[in-house]
Design an enzyme around this catalytic site. Structure first.
Site, PDB file in Angstrom:
ATOM      1  CB  CYS A 103     -14.676 -43.235   3.614  1.00 27.36           C
ATOM      2  SG  CYS A 103     -12.937 -43.651   3.751  1.00 27.36           S
ATOM      3  CG  HIS A 157     -16.110 -41.492   7.254  1.00 31.43           C
ATOM      4  ND1 HIS A 157     -15.784 -42.791   7.584  1.00 31.43           N
ATOM      5  CD2 HIS A 157     -15.036 -40.993   6.588  1.00 31.43           C
ATOM      6  CE1 HIS A 157     -14.578 -43.055   7.129  1.00 31.43           C
ATOM      7  NE2 HIS A 157     -14.097 -41.976   6.525  1.00 31.43           N
ATOM      8  CG  ASN A 166     -10.949 -43.496   7.730  1.00 33.34           C
ATOM      9  OD1 ASN A 166     -11.872 -44.276   7.476  1.00 33.34           O
ATOM     10  ND2 ASN A 166     -10.617 -42.490   6.943  1.00 33.34           N
TER      11      ASN A 166
HETATM   12  N1  COA Z   1       3.286 -37.352  12.826  1.00 36.80           N
HETATM   13  C1  COA Z   1       3.924 -36.170  12.934  1.00 36.80           C
HETATM   14  N2  COA Z   1       3.889 -35.234  11.994  1.00 36.80           N
HETATM   15  C2  COA Z   1       3.143 -35.489  10.892  1.00 36.80           C
HETATM   16  C3  COA Z   1       2.436 -36.684  10.732  1.00 36.80           C
HETATM   17  C4  COA Z   1       2.534 -37.636  11.752  1.00 36.80           C
HETATM   18  N3  COA Z   1       1.894 -38.830  11.683  1.00 36.80           N
HETATM   19  N4  COA Z   1       1.772 -36.646   9.546  1.00 36.80           N
HETATM   20  C5  COA Z   1       2.061 -35.463   8.988  1.00 36.80           C
HETATM   21  N5  COA Z   1       2.884 -34.771   9.804  1.00 36.80           N
HETATM   22  C6  COA Z   1       3.464 -33.439   9.583  1.00 36.80           C
HETATM   23  C7  COA Z   1       3.523 -33.085   8.120  1.00 36.80           C
HETATM   24  O1  COA Z   1       4.679 -33.646   7.523  1.00 36.80           O
HETATM   25  C8  COA Z   1       3.595 -31.576   8.193  1.00 36.80           C
HETATM   26  O2  COA Z   1       4.901 -31.205   8.467  1.00 36.80           O
HETATM   27  P1  COA Z   1       5.533 -29.942   7.739  1.00 36.80           P
HETATM   28  O3  COA Z   1       4.672 -28.774   8.132  1.00 36.80           O
HETATM   29  O4  COA Z   1       6.908 -29.915   8.304  1.00 36.80           O
HETATM   30  O5  COA Z   1       5.448 -30.255   6.275  1.00 36.80           O
HETATM   31  C9  COA Z   1       2.730 -31.250   9.398  1.00 36.80           C
HETATM   32  O6  COA Z   1       2.622 -32.468  10.163  1.00 36.80           O
HETATM   33  C10 COA Z   1       1.348 -30.760   9.071  1.00 36.80           C
HETATM   34  O7  COA Z   1       0.823 -31.589   8.066  1.00 36.80           O
HETATM   35  P2  COA Z   1      -0.642 -31.413   7.531  1.00 36.80           P
HETATM   36  O8  COA Z   1      -0.922 -32.423   6.475  1.00 36.80           O
HETATM   37  O9  COA Z   1      -0.901 -29.960   7.204  1.00 36.80           O
HETATM   38  O10 COA Z   1      -1.448 -31.745   8.858  1.00 36.80           O
HETATM   39  P3  COA Z   1      -2.987 -31.715   9.090  1.00 36.80           P
HETATM   40  O11 COA Z   1      -3.306 -30.887  10.263  1.00 36.80           O
HETATM   41  O12 COA Z   1      -3.722 -31.445   7.807  1.00 36.80           O
HETATM   42  O13 COA Z   1      -3.289 -33.222   9.510  1.00 36.80           O
HETATM   43  C11 COA Z   1      -4.181 -35.198   8.522  1.00 36.80           C
HETATM   44  C12 COA Z   1      -2.967 -34.278   8.627  1.00 36.80           C
HETATM   45  C13 COA Z   1      -3.841 -36.323   7.545  1.00 36.80           C
HETATM   46  C14 COA Z   1      -4.479 -35.770   9.881  1.00 36.80           C
HETATM   47  C15 COA Z   1      -5.380 -34.380   8.000  1.00 36.80           C
HETATM   48  O14 COA Z   1      -5.016 -33.675   6.857  1.00 36.80           O
HETATM   49  C16 COA Z   1      -6.569 -35.212   7.680  1.00 36.80           C
HETATM   50  O15 COA Z   1      -7.188 -35.795   8.543  1.00 36.80           O
HETATM   51  N6  COA Z   1      -6.981 -35.235   6.385  1.00 36.80           N
HETATM   52  C17 COA Z   1      -8.147 -35.962   5.972  1.00 36.80           C
HETATM   53  C18 COA Z   1      -7.764 -37.385   5.910  1.00 36.80           C
HETATM   54  C19 COA Z   1      -8.895 -38.298   5.749  1.00 36.80           C
HETATM   55  O16 COA Z   1      -9.847 -38.230   6.456  1.00 36.80           O
HETATM   56  N7  COA Z   1      -8.741 -39.191   4.804  1.00 36.80           N
HETATM   57  C20 COA Z   1      -9.618 -40.250   4.580  1.00 36.80           C
HETATM   58  C21 COA Z   1     -10.739 -39.841   3.746  1.00 36.80           C
HETATM   59  S1  COA Z   1     -11.978 -41.046   3.859  1.00 36.80           S
END
Ligand code: COA
Length: 339
Positions: free
Chosen positions: A116, A256, A286
């Site tokens: 990205c 981004h 994204n």
């Molecule tokens: N729907 C519902 N629950 C979900 C879910 C979804 N789509 N995706 C994950 N969860 C759950 C997880 O399983 C976890 O459950 P648990 O606590 O029972 O294990 C809980 O939500 C929290 O997960 P977590 O990963 O800590 O959530 P978060 O607040 O970090 O949000 C992202 C997850 C992916 C949105 C976040 O980590 C993120 O944006 N990361 C960066 C990603 C990114 O930008 N990537 C591209 C780089 S260019």
């Protein structure tokens, strides 16, 4: 002897697939909810390519719009750089396919892989070619169709990504506007946090690799999140410092578009008010290397990015990589033959 000169963005364009997937669709395929997706990411819908739609098609559409906006023809291009991690094929370079599609007969062409961060990496590369006098007109495309490599059974990644392309023309400017600074970085210790494992020389594609979905994106979301929150602010501040500016000088911040919470925390770090932050993650998710040029193109169309504005763009992604640039904007929507 080549002399150092200033380069700038003299044309911009973007292209998105027609098909829209909203959060309700994801409620029907994985255990998630519109409420979870909106509060954790800010995303409401994203565009996805249909079967047969590929990177070079969207890239060529964005490129033609950028050429039109710059008021130049494809034959004038010296170089095409395509930032992508989801090109038409592992090889040849998507940039070469775009070259053929738009008729840029004399251009050199190559792809650049920085996830990205790819668009700002490619912009920096183009800037160097133009500033050194090696080339005069460079097409930079950020294009990704991550829907083609997304595991739609994995709720932690499938809700995040959308497809699109954005393109700019980089050329010498009279000095009144242009690319003021760039910052690039990489930390390969994070290489395993965001990857497509199968399909390269380490793990060629096998039936087993496909059955375990190793040919799709795998991400350690919360680790990438923490990295992004830290690096978006750090890289933006470094890029500003490099050209002698401060956050108070910024007219518009175009980060981004990965997650609204990451964008907001970066904006807080720079102490920027909401009206200076451009956000369209709610519409497209994204779009990887395409997200910054799509956002810049939209900001210009909406009159939020005007000639004379100081814009800070910053990205992060697979590698892990990061990239920021400060640009004094010099064009408008009806710049060349109009977009
Ligand atoms: N729907 C519902 N629950 C979900 C879910 C979804 N789509 N995706 C994950 N969860 C759950 C997880 O399983 C976890 O459950 P648990 O606590 O029972 O294990 C809980 O939500 C929290 O997960 P977590 O990963 O800590 O959530 P978060 O607040 O970090 O949000 C992202 C997850 C992916 C949105 C976040 O980590 C993120 O944006 N990361 C960066 C990603 C990114 O930008 N990537 C591209 C780089 S260019």
């Amino acid at each position: 002897m080549n002399s150092v000169r200033r380069a700038g963005i003299v044309g911009i364009g973007s292209a998105l697939p027609e098909k829209v997937l909203n959060n309700e669709y994801f409620e029907s395929i994985v255990d998630t909810s519109d409420e979870w997706i909106v509060t954790r990411t800010g995303i409401k819908e994203r565009r996805v390519a249909v079967d047969g739609e590929c990177a070079s098609q969207l890239a060529a559409r964005a490129a033609e719009q950028a050429l039109n906006n710059a008021g130049i023809s494809a034959e004038e291009l010296d170089l095409i750089i395509c930032a992508t991690i989801s090109g038409d094929m592992p090889f040849p370079a998507t940039a070469s396919i775009v070259q053929e599609k738009i008729g840029a007969k004399k251009a050199a062409a190559f792809d650049l892989s920085a996830g990205c961060s790819g668009f700002v990496y490619a912009l920096t590369t183009a800037n160097s070619f133009v500033c050194s006098g090696t080339y005069n007109k460079v097409l930079v495309v950020g294009v990704d169709l991550l829907s083609k490599v997304t595991d739609y059974t994995d709720r932690t990644t499938c809700i995040l990504f959308g497809d699109g392309a954005g393109a700019v023309i980089v050329a010498p400017t009279d000095g009144s506007h242009g690319i003021l600074s760039t910052v690039l970085g990489s930390d390969g210790a994070g290489a395993e946090l965001l990857k497509i494992e199968a399909g390269g020389s380490r793990m060629p594609i096998t039936v087993e690799a496909i059955e375990t979905r190793q040919h799709c994106i795998k991400m350690a979301g919360s680790e990438v999140f923490k990295f992004a929150v830290r690096i978006m602010g750090d890289a933006s501040l470094q890029a500003l410092e490099k050209c002698g500016l401060t956050p108070e000088d910024v007219d518009i911040f175009i980060p981004h578009q990965a997650n609204i919470r990451i964008i907001e925390s970066a904006a807080r770090r720079l102490n920027l008010p909401p009206e200076k932050i451009f956000v369209n993650v709610q519409k497209y998710g994204n779009t990887s290397a395409a997200s910054i040029p799509i956002a810049m193109s939209e900001a210009m169309q909406e009159g939020r990015l005007k000639p004379g504005d100081v814009v800070v763009m910053v990205g992060f992604g697979a590698g892990l990589t990061w990239a920021a640039s400060v640009v004094k904007w010099g064009i408008s929507a009806n710049n060349g033959n109009s977009v």
